[in-house]
Structures are given as structure tokens and as C-alpha cells.
Motif scaffolding. Structure first.
Motif, PDB file in Angstrom:
ATOM      1  N   GLU A   3       0.809  -1.211   0.000  1.00 15.85           N
ATOM      2  CA  GLU A   3       0.000   0.000   0.000  1.00 15.85           C
ATOM      3  C   GLU A   3       0.846   1.268   0.000  1.00 15.85           C
ATOM      4  OE1 GLU A   3      -2.623  -0.256   3.294  1.00 15.85           O
ATOM      5  OE2 GLU A   3      -3.747  -1.957   2.510  1.00 15.85           O
ATOM      6  N   HIS A   4       2.116   1.136   0.295  1.00 12.55           N
ATOM      7  CA  HIS A   4       2.981   2.303   0.381  1.00 12.55           C
ATOM      8  C   HIS A   4       3.460   2.726  -0.995  1.00 12.55           C
ATOM      9  CE1 HIS A   4       4.092   0.611   4.602  1.00 12.55           C
ATOM     10  NE2 HIS A   4       2.917   1.194   4.585  1.00 12.55           N
ATOM     11  N   LYS A   5       3.395   4.013  -1.270  1.00 13.63           N
ATOM     12  CA  LYS A   5       3.909   4.554  -2.515  1.00 13.63           C
ATOM     13  C   LYS A   5       5.175   5.349  -2.212  1.00 13.63           C
ATOM     14  CE  LYS A   5      -0.806   5.037  -4.251  1.00 13.63           C
ATOM     15  NZ  LYS A   5      -1.845   6.003  -4.689  1.00 13.63           N
ATOM     16  N   ILE A   6       6.200   5.074  -2.943  1.00 12.12           N
ATOM     17  CA  ILE A   6       7.488   5.732  -2.726  1.00 12.12           C
ATOM     18  C   ILE A   6       7.840   6.545  -3.966  1.00 12.12           C
ATOM     19  CG2 ILE A   6       9.882   5.423  -2.034  1.00 12.12           C
ATOM     20  CD1 ILE A   6       7.811   4.203  -0.080  1.00 12.12           C
ATOM     21  N   VAL A   7       8.143   7.814  -3.783  1.00 13.06           N
ATOM     22  CA  VAL A   7       8.599   8.671  -4.882  1.00 13.06           C
ATOM     23  C   VAL A   7      10.093   8.912  -4.703  1.00 13.06           C
ATOM     24  CG1 VAL A   7       8.352  10.872  -6.081  1.00 13.06           C
ATOM     25  CG2 VAL A   7       6.355   9.827  -4.966  1.00 13.06           C
ATOM     26  N   THR A   8      10.885   8.505  -5.682  1.00  9.18           N
ATOM     27  CA  THR A   8      12.313   8.800  -5.639  1.00  9.18           C
ATOM     28  C   THR A   8      12.624   9.865  -6.682  1.00  9.18           C
ATOM     29  OG1 THR A   8      12.909   7.028  -7.199  1.00  9.18           O
ATOM     30  CG2 THR A   8      12.883   6.469  -4.854  1.00  9.18           C
ATOM     31  N   ILE A   9      13.450  10.813  -6.296  1.00  5.43           N
ATOM     32  CA  ILE A   9      13.779  11.931  -7.182  1.00  5.43           C
ATOM     33  C   ILE A   9      15.289  12.031  -7.377  1.00  5.43           C
ATOM     34  CG2 ILE A   9      13.677  14.440  -7.483  1.00  5.43           C
ATOM     35  CD1 ILE A   9      11.074  14.461  -5.919  1.00  5.43           C
ATOM     36  N   GLY A  21      10.769  18.000  -4.407  1.00 10.37           N
ATOM     37  CA  GLY A  21      10.508  16.899  -3.482  1.00 10.37           C
ATOM     38  C   GLY A  21       9.895  17.379  -2.188  1.00 10.37           C
ATOM     39  N   ASN A  22      10.384  18.503  -1.692  1.00 11.81           N
ATOM     40  CA  ASN A  22       9.874  19.061  -0.441  1.00 11.81           C
ATOM     41  C   ASN A  22       8.423  19.524  -0.598  1.00 11.81           C
ATOM     42  OD1 ASN A  22      10.244  19.866   2.297  1.00 11.81           O
ATOM     43  ND2 ASN A  22      10.487  21.980   1.631  1.00 11.81           N
ATOM     44  N   ARG A  23       8.135  20.207  -1.702  1.00  7.98           N
ATOM     45  CA  ARG A  23       6.761  20.670  -1.953  1.00  7.98           C
ATOM     46  C   ARG A  23       5.808  19.482  -2.105  1.00  7.98           C
ATOM     47  NH1 ARG A  23       6.725  25.681  -6.289  1.00  7.98           N
ATOM     48  NH2 ARG A  23       8.393  26.945  -5.374  1.00  7.98           N
ATOM     49  N   ASP A  34      16.324  13.032   2.713  1.00  7.92           N
ATOM     50  CA  ASP A  34      17.433  13.506   1.880  1.00  7.92           C
ATOM     51  C   ASP A  34      18.682  13.527   2.752  1.00  7.92           C
ATOM     52  OD1 ASP A  34      19.078  14.611   0.022  1.00  7.92           O
ATOM     53  OD2 ASP A  34      18.110  16.554  -0.060  1.00  7.92           O
ATOM     54  N   ASN A  35      19.076  14.712   3.228  1.00  9.84           N
ATOM     55  CA  ASN A  35      20.243  14.795   4.107  1.00  9.84           C
ATOM     56  C   ASN A  35      20.031  14.081   5.435  1.00  9.84           C
ATOM     57  OD1 ASN A  35      21.753  16.313   2.280  1.00  9.84           O
ATOM     58  ND2 ASN A  35      20.927  18.238   3.024  1.00  9.84           N
ATOM     59  N   ASN A  36      18.762  13.934   5.839  1.00 10.07           N
ATOM     60  CA  ASN A  36      18.512  13.238   7.102  1.00 10.07           C
ATOM     61  C   ASN A  36      18.912  11.769   7.022  1.00 10.07           C
ATOM     62  OD1 ASN A  36      16.423  12.878   5.280  1.00 10.07           O
ATOM     63  ND2 ASN A  36      14.801  13.482   6.691  1.00 10.07           N
ATOM     64  N   ILE A 110      11.952  10.318  -1.441  1.00 12.81           N
ATOM     65  CA  ILE A 110      13.394  10.190  -1.182  1.00 12.81           C
ATOM     66  C   ILE A 110      14.145  10.879  -2.312  1.00 12.81           C
ATOM     67  CG2 ILE A 110      15.321   8.629  -0.733  1.00 12.81           C
ATOM     68  CD1 ILE A 110      13.287   6.476   0.044  1.00 12.81           C
ATOM     69  N   VAL A 111      15.012  11.799  -1.952  1.00 13.53           N
ATOM     70  CA  VAL A 111      15.783  12.546  -2.949  1.00 13.53           C
ATOM     71  C   VAL A 111      17.201  11.989  -3.026  1.00 13.53           C
ATOM     72  CG1 VAL A 111      16.659  14.809  -3.631  1.00 13.53           C
ATOM     73  CG2 VAL A 111      14.417  14.628  -2.531  1.00 13.53           C
ATOM     74  N   GLY A 112      17.617  11.579  -4.231  1.00 10.18           N
ATOM     75  CA  GLY A 112      18.974  11.100  -4.450  1.00 10.18           C
ATOM     76  C   GLY A 112      19.269   9.772  -3.788  1.00 10.18           C
TER      77      GLY A 112
END
Length: 206
Positions: A3-9, A21-23, A34-36, A110-112
Motif C-alpha cells: 500500500e505504500h507509494k514511494i517517490v524517488t527523485i 521533493g519538499n513541496r 534527503d540529508n537526514n 526520497i531525494v537522491g
């Protein structure tokens, strides 16, 4: 996890990929990583965040390439021929593990961090790459870091080269290519808001 959708950028430096990604995460009310992720890795490995950051999405200088983590009480007894995993590999592998666990926990952006490759077998992965026209990227970086356009262009070239090396050395795929990503979006042509609109609609209709 189904059920989880993951967006990677994935993103070119200065394309606005992180802001997009933040917006998107804000609109969808889901976490952004990201940095976290670097912070999480540093805590797990018990090293300084700056040290983990130094090998994150960048090429390694000769010092860091050979830097290893070994418990002090054992380090003097390690045989010279025994393989010790370099810090870069430890950071990458732990980061992959954290990314997989976050994807299992719930929907997120998730970015990068090669997240698209790490989660490539996830059927609910939305994998996009953000690019932008060179002029727009130079203007954004010059403004953000108070640089001349020439220095901004040099910085973009350097960071893009490092991200490309990091991605391709870990995945064997071409960074920013249609072979590696489901969708390429040009933020200069679409605009930031429209790019986020497209991703939001894609997420909701997935």
C-alpha cells in the motif's frame, strides 16, 4: 508494503529537485528523506555527520577512499591482508538498508542516494529525474550561494560530475537516462508548480 507509494527523485544540481521533493511531500503529507539519511547513517556507524557527508553522493579523495571504521580494541590486531570494508561502502550499504526499511514503514519521498535503484523491485515505486535548462540552474545556484555566474557554472559541473559518478558506480546505469528512470521532467519548461502537480497526480493515480 504493497500500500505504500514511494517517490524517488534524482536531480541535476540546481534543477530545483530538492525543492520539488519538499513541496510534493508537504502536499501529500508524507516524509521527505534527503540529508537526514546521512544523519541516520552517521548515528548508526557512530561517526561524525560531516564524515558520512563527505562520501555521500560524491567522489572520494585519496584519504577518504582508504578510511575504514574498525573498533579500536581490534584495530591493532587486524592482519594486514585482511579485508576491511572502506567507509564509502559501509555508508552506502547502511544507507540502502535504511532506505528499504523506510519504504516498508510507509509512503515517502526520497531525494537522491540511488534510492530508485535500491527500491527498483518495489511495484509502488515512482521514479523520476528532474532536470532544468543550464541558464536557470546557473541563476538558481548563483543566487542561493551568492556566487558569480561563472563560479556557479563551475560548481554545477563539479556536483553533477560527482553525482553521476556516485550513481553510476553503484548502479551500473546511466545517471539521468530514460533507461534508469521512469520519467524525466524539465522543471524549466514545466515550472516548479506544474512539476509538483504532475507528480502529485501521478502519486494519487498510481
Amino acid at each position: 508494503m504493497a500500500e505504500h507509494k514511494i517517490v524517488t527523485i534524482g536531480r541535476q544540481f540546481g534543477s530545483g529537485g530538492h525543492e520539488i521533493g519538499n513541496r510534493l511531500a508537504t502536499r501529500l503529507d508524507i516524509p521527505l528523506y534527503d540529508n537526514n539519511l546521512v544523519r541516520m547513517v552517521a548515528e548508526k556507524l557512530d561517526i561524525r555527520e560531516e564524515t558520512a557527508q563527505a562520501v555521500d553522493e560524491t567522489t572520494l579523495n585519496s584519504f577518504l577512499a582508504g578510511y575504514v571504521i574498525a573498533p579500536m580494541e581490534y584495530s591493532t590486531y587486524i592482519n594486514a591482508t585482511e579485508y576491511i570494508q572502506p567507509l564509502s561502502e559501509q555508508v552506502y550499504e547502511l544507507q540502502c538498508e535504511i532506505i528499504r526499511k523506510l519504504a516498508e514503514r510507509g509512503s515517502c519521498v526520497i531525494v537522491g542516494r540511488c534510492a530508485d535503484f535500491v527500491l527498483r523491485d518495489n511495484p509502488n515505486l515512482i521514479n523520476v529525474f528532474i532536470c532544468a535548462d543550464k541558464e536557470d540552474r546557473i541563476k538558481r545556484i548563483a543566487q542561493r550561494y551568492d556566487l558569480s555566474e561563472r563560479k556557479a557554472a563551475d560548481r554545477i559541473k563539479k556536483i553533477d560530475r560527482e553525482r553521476k559518478y556516485y550513481y553510476e558506480s553503484h548502479t551500473g546505469l546511466d545517471w539521468g537516462s530514460v533507461q534508469a528512470h521512469q520519467m524525466l521532467l524539465n522543471a524549466s519548461r514545466l515550472g516548479m508548480e506544474k512539476t509538483v502537480d504532475i507528480l502529485e497526480e501521478l502519486y494519487k493515480g498510481w
